[in-house]
Design a protein around this motif. Sequence first.
Motif, short mmCIF file in Angstrom:
data_model
loop_
_atom_site.label_atom_id
_atom_site.label_comp_id
_atom_site.label_asym_id
_atom_site.label_seq_id
_atom_site.Cartn_x
_atom_site.Cartn_y
_atom_site.Cartn_z
N GLY A 155 -25.72 -0.16 -26.96
CA GLY A 155 -27.10 0.28 -26.91
C GLY A 155 -27.28 1.26 -25.77
N MET A 156 -27.68 2.50 -26.08
CA MET A 156 -27.82 3.52 -25.06
C MET A 156 -29.23 4.08 -25.07
SD MET A 156 -24.14 5.44 -25.56
CE MET A 156 -23.90 5.04 -27.30
N SER A 157 -29.82 4.25 -23.90
CA SER A 157 -31.21 4.68 -23.79
C SER A 157 -31.36 6.07 -23.18
CB SER A 157 -32.00 3.68 -22.93
OG SER A 157 -31.92 2.39 -23.48
N THR A 158 -30.28 6.61 -22.60
CA THR A 158 -30.35 7.91 -21.94
C THR A 158 -29.11 8.73 -22.26
OG1 THR A 158 -29.19 7.25 -19.93
CG2 THR A 158 -31.56 6.82 -19.99
N ILE A 159 -29.23 10.05 -22.11
CA ILE A 159 -28.07 10.92 -22.34
C ILE A 159 -26.99 10.61 -21.32
CG2 ILE A 159 -28.99 12.79 -20.91
CD1 ILE A 159 -27.02 13.21 -24.19
N GLY A 160 -27.36 10.18 -20.12
CA GLY A 160 -26.38 9.81 -19.11
C GLY A 160 -25.53 8.63 -19.54
N GLN A 161 -26.15 7.67 -20.18
CA GLN A 161 -25.39 6.52 -20.67
C GLN A 161 -24.44 6.93 -21.79
OE1 GLN A 161 -28.44 3.71 -21.74
NE2 GLN A 161 -28.83 3.10 -19.63
N VAL A 162 -24.85 7.89 -22.63
CA VAL A 162 -23.97 8.38 -23.68
C VAL A 162 -22.74 9.05 -23.04
CG1 VAL A 162 -23.75 9.90 -25.68
CG2 VAL A 162 -25.92 8.75 -25.23
N ARG A 163 -22.98 9.89 -22.04
CA ARG A 163 -21.86 10.57 -21.38
C ARG A 163 -20.90 9.56 -20.75
NH1 ARG A 163 -26.11 14.15 -19.26
NH2 ARG A 163 -26.11 16.08 -20.48
N GLN A 164 -21.45 8.54 -20.11
CA GLN A 164 -20.61 7.54 -19.45
C GLN A 164 -19.78 6.79 -20.48
OE1 GLN A 164 -22.71 4.87 -16.85
NE2 GLN A 164 -20.96 3.55 -16.56
N ASN A 165 -20.38 6.42 -21.58
CA ASN A 165 -19.65 5.67 -22.60
C ASN A 165 -18.59 6.53 -23.28
OD1 ASN A 165 -21.09 3.40 -22.06
ND2 ASN A 165 -22.26 3.37 -23.95
N VAL A 166 -18.92 7.78 -23.54
CA VAL A 166 -17.94 8.69 -24.12
C VAL A 166 -16.74 8.84 -23.18
CG1 VAL A 166 -17.52 11.12 -24.66
CG2 VAL A 166 -19.49 9.97 -25.63
N ALA A 167 -17.02 8.93 -21.90
CA ALA A 167 -15.94 9.07 -20.91
C ALA A 167 -15.03 7.84 -20.91
CB ALA A 167 -16.52 9.29 -19.52
#
Length: 242
Positions: free
Chosen positions: A230-242
Amino acid sequence: PGGGPADIDEKTTADMVRYAMDHGVNYFDTAYPYHGGMSERVIGRVLKDYDRQSFYLATKYPGHQISDSYDPAAIFEEQLQKCGVEDFDFYLLHNVGGERTAKFDAYGMWDFALDAKERGLIRNVGFSMHDGADALDALLTAHPQMDFVQLQVNYLDWDDPVVEARRCMEVAAKHGVPVVVMEPARGGRLVELPEQVAAILRQANPEASLASWAYRFCYQLPGVLTVLSGMSTIGQVRQNVA
């Protein structure tokens, strides 16, 4: 800020989906009741610009909301229209287990979902559950046609006597059913760890985020189809992708 459960920042959602798709994330999980019923509508609008074969879409039938007025066929058709698709890659009976299972049985939802698969409207039929290993074993024994199951799995619940994540994974393996993992970070709890716990992980690998430990624990388990986040921000998406 200040919005209700049905208020979604659609532009930010679209930006998050675009970044995810550009970096290899292609499985999107929604459900009939999420965000006051708006989640399916928004993800449908966001994904309409992408080739249908470039992503997997999962949604769920709202078993916990079933009443005499509910028509499974009508709800399913509504879900297809809201999501703007002709079929679902993954369709789940939502939160079965315990007394909740009786509603799915009474309304013939197992047969309905399997019939929809036969008609090409669903590619994979499964269910989600928050229950113990014995309940999972009983469900998979009663319904061997299931293509997958969605389970709460994380390192905090691995040997928990109620969640029984380890035993549930063993049961799924026994039945040869792959697992979609939910709650890998335990609703964020494994991202905001007590300092004495976080210190151990930081010492082991100073470069790894606390979230990454939670996801990697799940990634390496045999039989895992994918891990939800569950991601709420673009920053969380970037962190998870990394």
